[in-house]
Design a protein around this motif. Sequence first.
Motif, PDB file in Angstrom:
ATOM      1  N   LYS A 179       0.860  -1.270   0.231  1.00 17.47           N
ATOM      2  CA  LYS A 179       0.048   0.102  -0.049  1.00 17.47           C
ATOM      3  C   LYS A 179       0.898   1.151  -0.134  1.00 17.47           C
ATOM      4  O   LYS A 179       0.540   2.184  -0.755  1.00 17.47           O
ATOM      5  N   VAL A 180       2.051   1.240   0.753  1.00 19.68           N
ATOM      6  CA  VAL A 180       2.866   2.282   0.981  1.00 19.68           C
ATOM      7  C   VAL A 180       3.440   2.582  -0.405  1.00 19.68           C
ATOM      8  O   VAL A 180       3.534   3.782  -1.099  1.00 19.68           O
ATOM      9  N   MET A 181       3.978   1.598  -0.964  1.00 21.40           N
ATOM     10  CA  MET A 181       4.512   1.769  -2.416  1.00 21.40           C
ATOM     11  C   MET A 181       3.421   2.282  -3.346  1.00 21.40           C
ATOM     12  O   MET A 181       3.817   3.213  -4.299  1.00 21.40           O
ATOM     13  N   ALA A 182       2.212   1.754  -3.449  1.00 17.21           N
ATOM     14  CA  ALA A 182       1.194   2.023  -4.285  1.00 17.21           C
ATOM     15  C   ALA A 182       0.819   3.549  -4.188  1.00 17.21           C
ATOM     16  O   ALA A 182       0.828   4.272  -5.053  1.00 17.21           O
ATOM     17  N   GLU A 183       1.029   4.079  -2.873  1.00 21.86           N
ATOM     18  CA  GLU A 183       0.598   5.394  -2.611  1.00 21.86           C
ATOM     19  C   GLU A 183       1.704   6.351  -3.236  1.00 21.86           C
ATOM     20  O   GLU A 183       1.473   7.326  -3.844  1.00 21.86           O
ATOM     21  N   THR A 184       2.858   5.857  -2.910  1.00 22.09           N
ATOM     22  CA  THR A 184       4.130   6.622  -3.504  1.00 22.09           C
ATOM     23  C   THR A 184       3.986   6.634  -5.096  1.00 22.09           C
ATOM     24  O   THR A 184       4.143   7.661  -5.350  1.00 22.09           O
ATOM     25  N   VAL A 185       3.735   5.579  -5.743  1.00 20.45           N
ATOM     26  CA  VAL A 185       3.625   5.861  -7.182  1.00 20.45           C
ATOM     27  C   VAL A 185       2.391   6.567  -7.673  1.00 20.45           C
ATOM     28  O   VAL A 185       2.720   7.476  -8.507  1.00 20.45           O
ATOM     29  N   LYS A 186       1.197   6.416  -7.050  1.00 22.92           N
ATOM     30  CA  LYS A 186       0.329   7.512  -7.254  1.00 22.92           C
ATOM     31  C   LYS A 186       0.549   8.889  -6.868  1.00 22.92           C
ATOM     32  O   LYS A 186       0.147   9.488  -8.068  1.00 22.92           O
ATOM     33  N   ARG A 187       1.335   9.284  -6.080  1.00 24.69           N
ATOM     34  CA  ARG A 187       1.490  10.580  -5.800  1.00 24.69           C
ATOM     35  C   ARG A 187       2.404  11.036  -6.846  1.00 24.69           C
ATOM     36  O   ARG A 187       2.368  11.979  -7.305  1.00 24.69           O
ATOM     37  N   ARG A 188       3.516  10.254  -7.162  1.00 23.03           N
ATOM     38  CA  ARG A 188       4.392  10.447  -8.236  1.00 23.03           C
ATOM     39  C   ARG A 188       3.578  10.855  -9.627  1.00 23.03           C
ATOM     40  O   ARG A 188       3.853  11.689 -10.151  1.00 23.03           O
ATOM     41  N   HIS A 189       2.984   9.733  -9.836  1.00 19.34           N
ATOM     42  CA  HIS A 189       1.718   9.965 -11.152  1.00 19.34           C
ATOM     43  C   HIS A 189       1.242  11.370 -11.165  1.00 19.34           C
ATOM     44  O   HIS A 189       1.410  11.914 -12.033  1.00 19.34           O
ATOM     45  N   ASP A 190       0.499  11.676 -10.028  1.00 18.41           N
ATOM     46  CA  ASP A 190      -0.238  12.795  -9.887  1.00 18.41           C
ATOM     47  C   ASP A 190       0.517  13.903 -10.040  1.00 18.41           C
ATOM     48  O   ASP A 190       0.293  14.860 -10.670  1.00 18.41           O
TER      49      ASP A 190
ATOM     50  N   ALA B 192       3.173  10.880 -17.728  1.00 15.76           N
ATOM     51  CA  ALA B 192       3.352  10.683 -16.287  1.00 15.76           C
ATOM     52  C   ALA B 192       3.832   9.152 -16.034  1.00 15.76           C
ATOM     53  O   ALA B 192       4.384   8.944 -14.900  1.00 15.76           O
ATOM     54  N   HIS B 193       3.141   8.320 -16.551  1.00 18.78           N
ATOM     55  CA  HIS B 193       3.394   6.928 -16.238  1.00 18.78           C
ATOM     56  C   HIS B 193       4.829   6.427 -16.437  1.00 18.78           C
ATOM     57  O   HIS B 193       5.376   5.823 -15.751  1.00 18.78           O
ATOM     58  N   ILE B 194       5.038   7.124 -17.525  1.00 20.87           N
ATOM     59  CA  ILE B 194       6.612   7.018 -17.925  1.00 20.87           C
ATOM     60  C   ILE B 194       7.616   7.508 -16.820  1.00 20.87           C
ATOM     61  O   ILE B 194       8.584   6.889 -16.436  1.00 20.87           O
ATOM     62  N   LEU B 195       7.321   8.721 -16.582  1.00 20.29           N
ATOM     63  CA  LEU B 195       8.194   9.562 -15.695  1.00 20.29           C
ATOM     64  C   LEU B 195       8.393   8.735 -14.066  1.00 20.29           C
ATOM     65  O   LEU B 195       9.290   9.039 -13.631  1.00 20.29           O
ATOM     66  N   GLU B 196       7.206   8.440 -13.724  1.00 20.50           N
ATOM     67  CA  GLU B 196       7.097   8.027 -12.318  1.00 20.50           C
ATOM     68  C   GLU B 196       7.910   6.916 -12.149  1.00 20.50           C
ATOM     69  O   GLU B 196       8.373   6.643 -10.811  1.00 20.50           O
ATOM     70  N   HIS B 197       8.397   6.225 -12.929  1.00 13.92           N
ATOM     71  CA  HIS B 197       9.090   4.823 -12.825  1.00 13.92           C
ATOM     72  C   HIS B 197      10.739   4.988 -13.436  1.00 13.92           C
ATOM     73  O   HIS B 197      11.295   4.303 -13.169  1.00 13.92           O
ATOM     74  N   GLN B 198      11.052   6.162 -13.941  1.00 17.21           N
ATOM     75  CA  GLN B 198      12.140   6.433 -14.760  1.00 17.21           C
ATOM     76  C   GLN B 198      13.302   7.552 -14.151  1.00 17.21           C
ATOM     77  O   GLN B 198      14.507   7.329 -14.387  1.00 17.21           O
ATOM     78  N   LEU B 199      12.693   8.366 -13.178  1.00 12.33           N
ATOM     79  CA  LEU B 199      13.665   9.297 -12.865  1.00 12.33           C
ATOM     80  C   LEU B 199      14.294   9.208 -11.399  1.00 12.33           C
ATOM     81  O   LEU B 199      13.547   8.367 -10.807  1.00 12.33           O
ATOM     82  N   ASP B 200      15.275   9.767 -11.226  1.00 10.85           N
ATOM     83  CA  ASP B 200      16.085   9.682 -10.163  1.00 10.85           C
ATOM     84  C   ASP B 200      15.203  10.435  -8.918  1.00 10.85           C
ATOM     85  O   ASP B 200      14.551  11.464  -9.110  1.00 10.85           O
ATOM     86  N   PRO B 201      15.039   9.992  -7.377  1.00 11.99           N
ATOM     87  CA  PRO B 201      14.498  10.357  -6.583  1.00 11.99           C
ATOM     88  C   PRO B 201      14.534  11.901  -6.312  1.00 11.99           C
ATOM     89  O   PRO B 201      13.736  12.623  -5.890  1.00 11.99           O
ATOM     90  N   LYS B 202      15.986  12.384  -6.599  1.00 10.86           N
ATOM     91  CA  LYS B 202      16.262  13.608  -6.471  1.00 10.86           C
ATOM     92  C   LYS B 202      15.372  14.463  -7.477  1.00 10.86           C
ATOM     93  O   LYS B 202      14.990  15.894  -7.051  1.00 10.86           O
ATOM     94  N   THR B 203      15.307  14.262  -8.762  1.00 16.55           N
ATOM     95  CA  THR B 203      14.603  14.703  -9.854  1.00 16.55           C
ATOM     96  C   THR B 203      13.121  14.848  -9.303  1.00 16.55           C
ATOM     97  O   THR B 203      12.467  15.890  -9.520  1.00 16.55           O
TER      98      THR B 203
END
Length: 123
Positions: free
Chosen positions: A41-52, A72-83
Amino acid sequence: DISKALGVKPSTVVEMMRKLHEQGLVIYEKYGGVTLTSRGKVMAETVKRRHDTFKRFLEIILVPDDVAARDAHILEHQLDPKTILQFTRFVEFITQAAETDRPKFIKRWIEEFREYCERRSGL
């Protein structure tokens, strides 16, 4: 049915569920349901926040909704956490400024950007 929704074979879904189960992200029982674990759930919420966040950023820069959702779907999985953090801060800044601090400035900035894009598209 997950396989139909994703357009993949049922065996592919079963294999992915097993992997997610091994990683502690879901509770998976063969021929049963699939449930997210607390960690899942934590991971899913994190990915959802990134997507949004990415979708909102892309909307701010006037990317059409359908393209923004896909990108947004592409970006949420590809970028460095700092970015990702900087994208998040930028979207929060623009959103908060538009709602509280300087709505006229932000509105004007977005409108001028829209006009700039329209002028450039005519070239």
